[in-house]
Design a protein around this motif. Structure first.
Motif, mmCIF file in Angstrom:
data_model
loop_
_atom_site.group_PDB
_atom_site.id
_atom_site.type_symbol
_atom_site.label_atom_id
_atom_site.label_comp_id
_atom_site.label_asym_id
_atom_site.label_seq_id
_atom_site.Cartn_x
_atom_site.Cartn_y
_atom_site.Cartn_z
ATOM 1 N N UNK A 102 -5.173 -36.842 -3.753
ATOM 2 C CA UNK A 102 -5.628 -35.490 -4.078
ATOM 3 C C UNK A 102 -4.436 -34.536 -4.169
ATOM 4 N N UNK A 103 -3.507 -34.651 -3.212
ATOM 5 C CA UNK A 103 -2.315 -33.805 -3.232
ATOM 6 C C UNK A 103 -1.430 -34.118 -4.432
ATOM 7 N N UNK A 104 -1.383 -35.395 -4.821
ATOM 8 C CA UNK A 104 -0.621 -35.771 -6.014
ATOM 9 C C UNK A 104 -1.214 -35.115 -7.259
ATOM 10 N N UNK A 105 -2.527 -35.079 -7.338
ATOM 11 C CA UNK A 105 -3.169 -34.440 -8.486
ATOM 12 C C UNK A 105 -2.807 -32.954 -8.546
ATOM 13 N N UNK A 106 -2.765 -32.292 -7.381
ATOM 14 C CA UNK A 106 -2.393 -30.878 -7.347
ATOM 15 C C UNK A 106 -0.926 -30.681 -7.706
ATOM 16 N N UNK B 145 -2.201 -33.724 -12.900
ATOM 17 C CA UNK B 145 -2.828 -34.858 -13.572
ATOM 18 C C UNK B 145 -4.228 -35.063 -13.012
ATOM 19 N N UNK B 146 -5.084 -35.733 -13.787
ATOM 20 C CA UNK B 146 -6.453 -35.962 -13.352
ATOM 21 C C UNK B 146 -6.486 -37.005 -12.242
ATOM 22 N N UNK B 147 -7.570 -36.983 -11.469
ATOM 23 C CA UNK B 147 -7.733 -37.948 -10.392
ATOM 24 C C UNK B 147 -7.767 -39.375 -10.935
ATOM 25 N N UNK B 148 -8.388 -39.553 -12.090
ATOM 26 C CA UNK B 148 -8.470 -40.891 -12.687
ATOM 27 C C UNK B 148 -7.094 -41.402 -13.084
ATOM 28 N N UNK B 149 -6.276 -40.511 -13.680
ATOM 29 C CA UNK B 149 -4.909 -40.907 -14.068
ATOM 30 C C UNK B 149 -4.081 -41.256 -12.838
ATOM 31 N N UNK B 150 -4.185 -40.421 -11.792
ATOM 32 C CA UNK B 150 -3.456 -40.680 -10.548
ATOM 33 C C UNK B 150 -3.851 -42.040 -9.981
ATOM 34 N N UNK C 298 -1.217 -49.317 -10.290
ATOM 35 C CA UNK C 298 -0.222 -50.107 -11.023
ATOM 36 C C UNK C 298 1.112 -50.145 -10.276
ATOM 37 N N UNK C 299 1.576 -48.975 -9.796
ATOM 38 C CA UNK C 299 2.849 -48.905 -9.080
ATOM 39 C C UNK C 299 2.785 -49.658 -7.758
ATOM 40 N N UNK C 300 1.619 -49.646 -7.139
ATOM 41 C CA UNK C 300 1.444 -50.381 -5.888
ATOM 42 C C UNK C 300 1.555 -51.883 -6.116
ATOM 43 N N UNK C 301 1.024 -52.345 -7.227
ATOM 44 C CA UNK C 301 1.084 -53.774 -7.543
ATOM 45 C C UNK C 301 2.508 -54.232 -7.835
ATOM 46 N N UNK C 302 3.324 -53.336 -8.410
ATOM 47 C CA UNK C 302 4.720 -53.695 -8.691
ATOM 48 C C UNK C 302 5.586 -53.648 -7.441
#
Length: 392
Positions: A33-37, A41-46, A52-56
């Motif tokens: 939520x803080x990243x979206x603020x 960016x939208x919550x869905x994009x976040x 994806x970044x977590x998987x890498x």
């Protein structure tokens, strides 16, 4: 989908990914939520990019709570690399190793001899860093970069010390390339007061304040300036170099070659001199601790220093029109003996108009705020995403 559309989507995703990584780097850890603020960016994009970044392996997520509600905290993963902050002072060098999520993994302090030559300091720093890496079970190739903070103005173009004489043996030296060669990773060199200001603006008392001054009162006096939420270094890196503003035209010759600079009046030697006849061989730290404990003689010299620094900072604040002054450094650890005298002097010598009073705050960060700021600087200036992809 056309090639141009596919390319546009790819570029947009890369840009959004960079926004998220930059936000996590800056703040050390944010919920989705803080990243979206922070990124707009939208919550869905976040959610999609974080997954994806977590998987890498570049970032990590873990459960947390905000205002009693469950949330997902996003931080940089340690395997994305290590960063180092180092601070050279008149008496020692301190080194801190952290991951890109700003989690401190190891910290050491090493005493230095008076007027320490550059080669000796950089050699000891490199050896100390390698020892610390061994202690935490890491290898030198995990290093993404180092920020070395020193008590001198740094020319942003050349990376060299702007004023000669401030650090004997360091003049006209390529500091960053010399240390980078020893360590095998990028190195940047910064003024320590600027790093304290960055720490306050990112983590401390001036966070969210667009224009501020951070005063660092230690062995000497320095100031870091933030304008429009960015560090203001000046054309040659000397912005905020208050230690070499003349306060006594008939005073002592300063190490910079001028007469009666602020540092000759409020530096460690100047504070110790009037006390030695009655107190013996006090150290600078002794003066600070005894002033905080109520000793009247130590409180007097500390208060005099606070008043003198306050008058100089008032002129700086008046000229810049800043709304907040944050006070930190070892001398400020003397408490009200320093802060009250400093605040009184500032308010007596600055005119903010009828509708506003100058805001003055004590630093809320530990005395090692320079190291905290140096970590923020090296993380912000390192392309973690690119370096991670290169090492993967």
């Amino acid at each position: 989908m056309s090639r141009s559309a596919a390319g546009s989507q790819s570029a947009l995703r890369e840009a959004n990914t960079a926004k998220i990584v930059d936000a996590v780097k800056r703040f050390g850890g944010l919920t989705q939520v803080e990243l979206a603020e922070a990124t707009a960016l939208s919550a869905a994009t976040i959610s999609a990019i974080v997954k994806e970044l977590s998987q890498t392996g570049l970032i990590e997520t873990r459960p947390t709570s905000r205002s009693g509600r469950r949330a997902v905290l996003v931080t940089m993963a340690r395997r994305s690399g290590l960063v180092i902050a180092a601070h050279v002072t008149a008496r020692a060098i301190r080194v801190r190793i952290a991951d890109t999520g700003q989690e401190i993994l190891e910290e050491r302090r090493l005493p230095l001899p008076p007027d320490h030559p550059m080669d000796t300091v950089l050699d000891r720093t490199a050896v100390l860093i390698f020892e610390m890496l061994q202690m935490i079970g890491s290898e030198p190739d995990e290093l993404l970069g180092v920020c070395l903070a020193i008590p001198a103005p740094i020319d942003p173009v050349t990376g060299m010390i702007t004023f000669s004489g401030l650090m004997p043996g360091w003049d006209d030296a390529a500091i960053a390339p010399t240390l980078a060669q020893r360590l095998g990773c990028p190195v940047i060199v910064e003024n320590d007061a600027n790093m304290a200001a960055l720490a306050e603006a990112t983590l401390g008392a001036s966070r969210g304040v667009p224009d501020s001054i951070t005063v660092v009162a230690s062995d000497g006096a320095g100031a870091g300036i933030v304008i429009d939420s960015r560090l203001h270094r000046g054309a040659d890196g000397t912005a905020g170099e208050i230690g070499h503003i003349q306060v006594d035209p008939q005073g002592q010759i300063c190490r910079c070659g001028l007469r009666g600079c602020l540092d000759t009046v409020v530096g460690a030697n100047a504070l110790l001199a009037p006390l030695r006849s009655h107190y013996g061989n006090l150290t600078f730290r002794d003066v600070v601790s005894q002033a905080a404990a109520g000793d009247q003689g130590c409180r007097r010299v500390v208060a005099d220093a606070g008043s003198t620094i306050g008058r100089v900072v008032a002129g700086l604040a008046q000229g810049l029109g800043t709304g907040l002054i944050v006070v930190g450094g070892e001398l400020a650890q003397a408490g009200d003996a320093f802060f009250d005298a400093f605040s009184t002097a500032v308010r007596e010598h600055v005119n903010t108009g009828r509708h506003r009073e100058m805001a003055i705050a004590q630093s809320t960060l530990p005395p090692d705020s320079v190291l905290a700021g140096a970590l923020v600087e090296i993380i912000q200036t390192t392309d973690v995403l690119q370096r991670f992809e290169e090492r993967s």
